[in-house]
Design an enzyme around this catalytic site. Structure first.
Site, mmCIF file in Angstrom:
data_model
loop_
_atom_site.group_PDB
_atom_site.id
_atom_site.type_symbol
_atom_site.label_atom_id
_atom_site.label_comp_id
_atom_site.label_asym_id
_atom_site.label_seq_id
_atom_site.Cartn_x
_atom_site.Cartn_y
_atom_site.Cartn_z
ATOM 1 N N LYS A 82 6.670 0.194 2.760
ATOM 2 C CA LYS A 82 8.101 -0.378 3.725
ATOM 3 C C LYS A 82 7.648 -1.518 4.493
ATOM 4 O O LYS A 82 6.528 -1.501 5.094
ATOM 5 C CB LYS A 82 8.521 0.845 4.310
ATOM 6 C CG LYS A 82 9.796 0.456 5.389
ATOM 7 C CD LYS A 82 9.890 1.781 6.060
ATOM 8 C CE LYS A 82 11.297 1.680 7.016
ATOM 9 N NZ LYS A 82 11.718 2.860 7.530
ATOM 10 N N SER A 157 16.444 3.877 7.475
ATOM 11 C CA SER A 157 15.828 2.303 7.258
ATOM 12 C C SER A 157 15.069 1.901 6.018
ATOM 13 O O SER A 157 14.735 1.266 5.700
ATOM 14 C CB SER A 157 15.285 1.848 8.515
ATOM 15 O OG SER A 157 13.894 2.680 8.977
ATOM 16 N N SER A 181 14.864 8.201 8.923
ATOM 17 C CA SER A 181 14.954 6.924 7.967
ATOM 18 C C SER A 181 14.219 7.129 6.611
ATOM 19 O O SER A 181 14.158 6.454 5.735
ATOM 20 C CB SER A 181 14.108 5.732 8.552
ATOM 21 O OG SER A 181 15.193 5.321 9.448
#
Length: 473
Positions: A82, A157, A181
């Site tokens: 990520k 996210s 997230s």
């Protein structure tokens, strides 16, 4: 294996094939790079990919196999990171145009451990500006999209990570979870997401270590794949003083035959905590999934936990932290900040020190309310998200007729367990009438990561989800 089979093969099978010299790490990496080139323009799951760096690492992994060297748990497996974490040699944006040309000069903890475990860093997955929200758009370009319907968000996210796994762009992916997230996009994209106990996977770099909310963890198609990743990466690190000092359990062995561990467990099911708005389709599908735990030998009881709604304090802590972290950067470059992040910064600046102190103390109260609840139950089951994926360009105006003015209105089942640090997993449990995925959340007691993974693996055995694939190209 033909390339289409590679995209749908669990990571545990891929690593076994590499060890048996039945699969080349170079072939595997090339196949996923080609898949990314073909599919990523439709879903924007990756912000950056460096094929040369990935193939260099794959060739080194293949050479180690051929030389008969000792192979690590993720040997030869392509794994994206990520883009909130730096990975040396790769573009590192954190989802903000302020860093659009930045290239990391060092590895964060997860990247370093993936490399040490033999993994191939495939690229960096999409995320909103500093991971601040439950969608996957930013000012860097097109928004991240959901493979099941590209007009819908993949969530955030870790939206790029979940979309990439769902579309077969990688076998598993790294995510992080400060208010949901990992679990939000896993639920909206129909894949498995595991938020380990706080500190089970160390977190560095981290500007706000002592807020003790953010967890690293995997997003995968199967529970065993998540167990493989968690086991390979977990363990203490002096750069994260909040990391759990003990070594992890053998999670992969634990999920191989999970059913005995579930016999006679006391399992609570709460459809709304007594205060959350939940879409009727989601409520029905998650409730049906929860009742399947009776088939697994558990004693399932519908309950209202009776604890306080932790939203007011959580909002104060979250927004104040955001203002402290990026308020100065906003003042200097307001054009680089989206309205949703600006709103958080402004709200955070509105609170007094006394209000922040009270919010932090309310978190302590909530932790003990949850701890006392779990004295009577081994697991808690809830809907994971209260609705299915919404449009990429705006938030839903309401859920079950209730307005949703705050991000926390969409996250009633996720952020509470960032406040407590408990392990939680998102398991797919069907599709709503709009054709989009729905998920069930499994929450465990303090440090009960093994049991959460076993419960997810047992449910996977009686209600498998991996045969469902989105039609994306």
């Amino acid at each position: 294996m033909a390339p289409p089979e590679l995209f749908r093969t669990p990571a545990t099978n891929l690593t076994a094939a590499i060890r048996a010299k039945q699969l080349s790490p170079v072939e595997l990496t090339e196949a996923f790079l080609a898949r990314i080139e073909e599919v990523n323009p439709s879903i924007n799951a990756f912000l950056s990919v460096d094929a040369d760096l990935a193939l260099d690492a794959a060739r080194a992994a293949e050479d180690a196999v051929m030389r008969g060297q000792e192979l690590r748990p993720l040997h030869g497996l392509p794994v994206p990171i990520k883009d909130l974490e730096p990975s040396a040699g790769l573009r590192h944006t954190s989802g903000t145009i302020l860093q659009k040309d930045q290239v990391a000069g060092f590895d964060g903890i997860i990247t370093g451990r993936v490399r040490a475990a033999g993994g191939i860093i495939l690229g960096k997955t999409n995320t909103p500006h500093l991971g601040h929200k439950d969608m996957c758009d930013n000012l860097l370009g097109e928004p991240g999209r959901n493979p099941w319907n590209t007009e819908r968000t993949p969530g955030g996210s870790s939206g790029g990570a979940a979309a990439a796994v769902a579309a077969g762009l990688c076998p598993l992916a790294h995510g992080s979870d400060g208010a949901g997230s990992i679990r939000i996009p896993a639920a909206l994209c129909g894949v498995f997401g595991h938020k380990p106990s706080f500190g089970r996977l160390p977190y560095w770099p981290n500007l706000d270590i002592w807020s003790a909310r953010s967890h690293n963890g995997p997003i995968s198609r199967t529970v065993a794949d998540a167990a493989l990743f968690t086991q390979a990466i977990a363990g203490p690190d002096p750069r994260d003083p909040t990391a759990i000092a003990s070594r992890p359990d053998d999670y992969l062995a634990a999920v191989t035959d999970p059913l005995p561990a579930l016999q006679g467990l006391r399992v609570a099911w709460s459809e709304d905590f007594g205060y959350a708005a939940v879409d009727p389709d989601v409520r029905r599908l998650a409730g049906e999934a929860a009742q399947r735990f009776s088939d697994l030998g558990c004693n399932v009881e519908a309950v209202d936990p009776g604890w306080d709604n932790p939203r007011p304090g959580a909002e104060v802590c979250w927004f104040a932290s955001m203002a402290a972290r990026v308020g100065e950067a906003y003042d200097e470059n307001p054009q680089a900040f989206e309205p949703s992040l600006v709103d958080m910064i402004r709200q955070g600046r509105h609170y007094s020190a006394e209000e922040l102190g009270r919010a932090e103390m309310s978190r302590t109260v909530f932790y003990h309310q949850a701890r006392e609840f779990f004295e009577d139950y081994d697991l808690l089951l809830t809907p994971q998200m209260p609705l299915t994926a919404w449009r990429v360009d705006d938030w839903p105006a309401q859920i079950e007729g209730a307005p949703t003015p705050s991000i926390f209105d969409r996250l009633p089942f996720t952020y509470p367990f960032n406040l407590t640090g408990q392990p939680a997993a998102s398991v797919p449990c069907g599709f709503a009438s709009d054709g989009l995925p729905v998920a069930l959340q499994i929450v465990g007691r303090y440090h009960a990561d093994t049991l959460v993974l076993q419960a997810a693996a047992a449910y996977e055995k009686i209600a498998p989800w991996t045969s469902a694939w989105p039609d994306v190209s």
